[in-house]
Design a protein around this motif. Structure first.
Motif, short mmCIF file in Angstrom:
data_model
loop_
_atom_site.label_atom_id
_atom_site.label_comp_id
_atom_site.label_asym_id
_atom_site.label_seq_id
_atom_site.Cartn_x
_atom_site.Cartn_y
_atom_site.Cartn_z
N ALA A 178 0.84 -1.19 0.00
CA ALA A 178 0.00 0.00 0.00
C ALA A 178 0.88 1.24 0.00
O ALA A 178 1.85 1.33 0.76
N GLN A 179 0.58 2.16 -0.92
CA GLN A 179 1.41 3.36 -1.07
C GLN A 179 0.89 4.47 -0.17
O GLN A 179 -0.31 4.58 0.07
N ALA A 216 -2.13 6.44 -1.22
CA ALA A 216 -3.42 5.75 -1.11
C ALA A 216 -3.86 5.67 0.34
O ALA A 216 -5.04 5.77 0.65
N MET A 217 -2.88 5.49 1.25
CA MET A 217 -3.24 5.38 2.67
C MET A 217 -3.76 6.71 3.21
O MET A 217 -4.63 6.75 4.06
N LEU A 218 -3.22 7.77 2.62
CA LEU A 218 -3.61 9.10 3.07
C LEU A 218 -5.06 9.40 2.67
O LEU A 218 -5.79 10.06 3.39
N HIS A 219 -5.45 8.92 1.48
CA HIS A 219 -6.81 9.18 0.99
C HIS A 219 -7.52 7.87 0.75
O HIS A 219 -7.67 7.43 -0.39
N PRO A 220 -7.95 7.21 1.80
CA PRO A 220 -8.51 5.86 1.64
C PRO A 220 -9.75 5.83 0.76
O PRO A 220 -10.06 4.80 0.17
N ARG A 221 -10.49 6.92 0.62
CA ARG A 221 -11.74 6.89 -0.14
C ARG A 221 -11.57 7.45 -1.54
O ARG A 221 -12.51 7.52 -2.31
#
Ligand code: ADP
Ligand code: MG
Lengths: 241, 414
Positions: free
Chosen positions: B69-70, B73-78
Motif C-alpha cells: 500500500a502506497q 493511497a493510505m492518506l486518501h482511503p476513499r
C-alpha cells in the motif's frame, strides 16, 4: 377357427368409398363404392385394366386411406384410426396375396410363413412352427419348407405367399391377381385353394381378369372407371341398377 | 429371437462383404482413437509426473502480487488513487521471515520445506557463455522436497554439502558444454562474483528446460556469489498429497503475503498446451469415428433401398413403423458393436506395439520406450462415440424406410 361366427353380420363393408389422387390433375381411382362382404364367401372383382380393382382392394385392406366414404371392419369404422391401429388390424384381420409373391429372400419358406405370426406374437415358438407346417402341408408345400424362395417355382412361391397370408388365421383374405404370373394349371390350383378358404368360413376377395377363374367364385363385382357396374352371383350376373 | 433382430441378422448375413468393410471402418476408428489418445495420455502423464516430481509442489518467492500500500493511497482511503510502476524498495530483500515461514509450514502434517536462493549465473567454458538459472540449495533439505537426487545420473547432490565449490548441472547442458564430472567451470554472476566451480553431479529429469537451463550450487556459495548473504528468495514446499497444492499455496500467501505458486500455476502454460493438445487429438481421432459412421450410413442406406420390397410387404402384413426403424437401428448397432469389439483388440494391440518404440529424447542411452495410457475410460469413450454414431447413421435411413408408403412399392411391382 376363431371369430368367424358372426354369420349374420358383414365382416367387411365399404360405404360410399372414394379415392382421389391429389395432384395437378386429380385422378379418381375409386368412386362411390358401397359393398358388403359376409363370412364364408368368395367374391371376385373383375374389370378392365386400370379400372381401379387394385385400388379398391387396397382400400378394403386398410393399405390405403379413402378420400371419402368409410371402410367398416366387423362393423366398426376405420376412418378415425391412425397408422399404428390400421397396421394392427391388417396384422390380425387381413391376409394379403399379391401378384408378386413378396417373399423375403433370406428366409426359408417356413420362416416366411411364420413372419406374420412372430409379428403378432400370439403363438409360442413350437405352436407357431406346427401351424406354419400344417398350412404348408395343406397347400402341398410341406416338402419345400426349408428351401429358400429362390429355389421354388412360380406356383410354389405363390402358394407360400397364400400360406403366409393365412398365418394369423385372418377373417378376410385379399388377393390381387394372385395368379397373374402363373400358368393355367397353377392358377386354377391357387383359385381352388381360395375357394376352399371360403368354405372354411373366411371372407375371400380376389381380383382377376380371367373369366375362367372368375367362374370359380360365388359373387362377381365388375368395375369400370372406379365404379361398380355389376354385382351379383357368378353365372347369371345381375345388372345392379 | 425378436423379429426385427432376425431380419437385421439376415440382411447383414446376406451382405457379408459390405458388413465386413463397415465393421473394419468402425474398428479402425476405435483402434486409432484408443492408440493415439493413449499415446498422448501416456506422454502427458509422464510429463506431468516428471514436472511435478522434479519441481516443488508449491514455490514461495519474495515477490508480492499486490504492491505494498502506497502512502498516497493510505492518506486518501476513499479516493481513487492509482500508482503505476511501483518499484520494490529494496532489490535484495528476499523473504524476510523465511525461518518463521519454514518452521510454520514444516509443522503442518504432510509438508516438507527447503530454503533456496535463485539467481542468474553465467557459465563460461571454452570461450562460450551459458546463461543459466542457478539455485542455491541445502542438498539434504532439497532432497526432501524434489526428486532431484533420484534424477542424478553421475555424482551426487549430497556432494554439494561436502564440496562448497561444487556445482550440479543437467546432462543436456553438460553435453552442450562438453563438460564431464570433475571438470572445472568458471562462473560469473551479475553481482560481479567470479569463481571456478567443479562439476560434482549431473542430473537428467527429461524436461528440456531443467536439463539445459538449471544448475544447483550450495546455498552459502550462491548467497556469497550473488552478494546476498543470508538471503532466501524462494522456499520450496513438497506435499504428501499434491491435490492440496492450491489450498496450501493460498494459505501461505494469505498468511505471509509472499507469492506462493502451486505447481498448476507454475506450469499453467504447459497445462494449457495439454488442453489444446487434447482438443486436437480427441477432435481428430473422434472425427475418424464419425467417418466410420458414414460407412454404417452407407450400408444401411443400401440395404434400405435394396430391401424396399421386403419393407413394403412387412408393413402391409402388419409390421409397425417402429419395428422397421428398430430393424435397421439393430443393424447399425450390430455393425457398431462388432466394430467396437474389433477396435478394442486393434487399439490394445496397437498400444502394445507403440510401447516397444523408443521414446524420442531417450537417445542418450536411457533406453526409455513410449508409454501408452490405456484406461477403461478411453475404451468406453471410443465405444460410446462409435455406438452413438452407429445409431445416428442407421436412424436416418431407417426413418426414411419406415415413412415410405408400402403401396408405392406394391403398385410398382405388379
Ligand atoms: N400413384 C398413381 N398415380 C397416378 N395414377 C395412378 C396411381 N395409381 C394408380 N393410378 C391409376 O389409377 C387407375 C386405377 O389403377 P388400379 O387400381 O391399379 O387399376 P387395376 O388394378 O384395375 O388395373 C389406373 O388408371 C392407374 O393408372
Ligand atoms: Mg391391379
Amino acid at each position: 377357427m376363431t371369430a368367424h361366427d358372426v354369420m349374420d353380420g358383414e365382416v367387411l363393408r365399404a360405404e360410399g368409398l372414394g379415392r382421389v389422387l391429389q395432384g395437378a390433375v386429380p385422378v379418381t381411382l375409386v368412386s362411390g363404392v358401397t359393398l358388403g362382404f359376409r363370412p364364408a364367401s368368395f367374391s371376385v372383382i373383375t374389370g378392365p385394366s386400370g379400372s381401379g380393382k387394385s385400388s379398391l382392394l387396397y382400400l378394403l385392406g386398410l393399405l390405403d386411406v379413402p378420400s371419402s366414404g368409410e371402410v367398416l371392419v366387423g362393423g366398426a369404422a376405420t376412418s378415425g384410426l391412425d397408422d399404428a391401429a390400421r397396421t394392427r388390424l391388417r396384422l390380425a384381420v387381413f391376409g394379403f396375396v399379391f401378384q408378386f409373391h413378396f417373399l423375403l429372400p433370406e428366409f426359408s419358406v417356413l420362416d416366411n410363413v411364420m413372419l406374420p405370426m412372430r409379428q403378432l406374437g400370439r403363438l409360442k415358438g413350437v405352436a407357431m412352427r406346427a401351424r406354419a407346417m400344417a398350412l404348408l402341408d395343406s397347400l402341398g408345400m410341406a416338402d419345400q419348407a426349408l428351401k429358400k424362395p429362390d429355389a421354388l417355382s412360380g406356383g410354389q412361391r405363390q402358394r407360400t405367399a397364400v400360406a403366409r397370408a393365412l398365418a394369423n388365421d385372418p377373417q378376410v383374405v385379399l388377393a390381387d391377381e394372385p395368379t397373374g404370373s402363373l400358368d393355367t394349371r397353377n392358377a386354377a390350383a391357387v383359385f381352388a385353394v381360395l375357394a376352399g378358404l371360403a368354405g372354411e368360413g373366411r371372407t375371400v376377395i380376389a381380383v382377376t381378369h380371367d373369366e375362367g377363374l372368375a367362374a370359380m367364385a360365388q359373387r362377381r363385382i365388375h368395375l369400370v372407371d372406379g365404379r361398380v357396374v355389376r354385382d351379383g352371383p357368378v353365372g347369371n350376373a345381375a345388372v345392379r341398377r | 429371437m425378436m423379429l426385427p433382430l432376425s431380419i437385421a441378422a439376415a440382411h447383414l448375413r446376406s451382405r457379408r462383404r459390405q458388413t465386413l468393410v463397415s465393421v473394419l471402418g468402425v474398428a479402425l476408428g476405435v483402434g486409432v482413437f484408443i492408440a493415439v489418445t493413449g499415446l498422448m495420455g501416456g506422454f502427458q502423464s509422464y510429463f506431468r509426473t516428471q514436472m511435478i516430481d522434479s519441481n516443488p509442489h508449491v514455490t514461495i518467492t519474495d515477490e508480492v502480487r499486490q504492491p505494498a500500500a502506497q502512502p498516497l493511497a493510505m492518506l486518501h482511503p476513499r479516493a481513487a488513487v492509482a500508482v503505476a510502476r511501483i518499484l520494490p524498495r529494496d532489490p535484495v530483500r528476499g523473504i524476510a521471515n523465511a525461518g518463521e515461514i519454514m518452521a510454520a509450514l514444516a509443522a503442518m502434517p504432510g509438508v516438507a520445506v527447503a530454503p533456496t536462493l535463485r539467481g542468474q549465473m553465467l557459465l563460461r567454458r571454452a570461450g562460450r557463455d551459458y546463461a543459466v538459472n542457478a539455485i542455491g540449495i541445502d542438498p539434504v533439505r532439497e532432497s526432501a522436497v524434489t526428486t532431484l537426487s533420484r534424477d542424478m545420473r553421475q555424482g551426487s547432490l549430497e556432494a554439494l554439502g561436502s564440496r562448497p565449490d561444487g556445482i550440479v548441472i543437467g546432462l543436456a547442458l553438460a553435453d552442450k558444454m562438453g563438460a564431464a564430472l570433475g571438470d572445472t567451470i568458471s562462473v560469473a554472476t551479475s553481482a560481479g562474483g567470479e569463481s571456478a566451480l567443479r562439476v560434482v553431479g549431473i542430473f537428467r529429469t527429461g524436461l528440456e528446460q531443467l536439463d539445459t537451463g538449471q544448475v544447483y550450487v550450495a546455498l552459502n556459495r550462491q548467497q556469497s556469489m550473488q552478494a546476498r548473504p543470508r538471503v532466501i528468495n524462494e522456499i520450496h514446499v513438497k506435499l504428501a498429497d499434491i491435490s492440496r497444492s492450491r489450498e496450501v499455496a493460498a494459505l501461505a500467501e494469505g498468511r505471509w503475503g509472499y507469492k506462493a505458486a502451486p505447481w498448476e500455476e507454475t506450469f499453467a502454460r504447459i497445462l494449457e498446451v495439454f488442453v489444446l493438445q487434447n482438443v486436437i487429438i480427441y477432435g481428430s481421432t473422434g472425427s475418424i469415428l464419425l467417418v466410420a459412421g458414414f460407412g454404417i450410413f452407407n450400408i444401411i442406406s443400401t440395404v434400405v433401398s435394396e430391401k424396399a420390397r421386403d419393407i413394403a410387404i412387412m408393413r402391409s402384413i402388419g409390421m409397425p413403423r417402429g419395428s422397421v426403424v428398430a430393424t435397421f437401428i439393430v443393424e447399425g448397432i450390430a455393425v457398431g458393436v462388432m466394430g467396437v469389439a474389433a477396435g478394442w483388440l486393434l487399439g490394445g494391440a496397437g498400444a502394445s506395439v507403440i510401447e516397444t518404440f523408443p521414446a524420442p529424447g531417450s537417445t542418450d542411452g536411457e533406453g526409455g520406450t513410449l508409454m501408452v495410457l490405456q484406461s477403461p475410460a478411453t475404451y468406453g469413450l471410443a465405444a460410446g462415440i462409435a455406438l452413438l454414431s452407429s445409431v445416428v447413421a442407421a436412424w436416418i435411413p431407417a426413418r426414411k424406410a419406415a415413412r415410405t408408403d408400402p403401396l408405392v412399392i406394391i403398385r410398382g411391382a405388379t
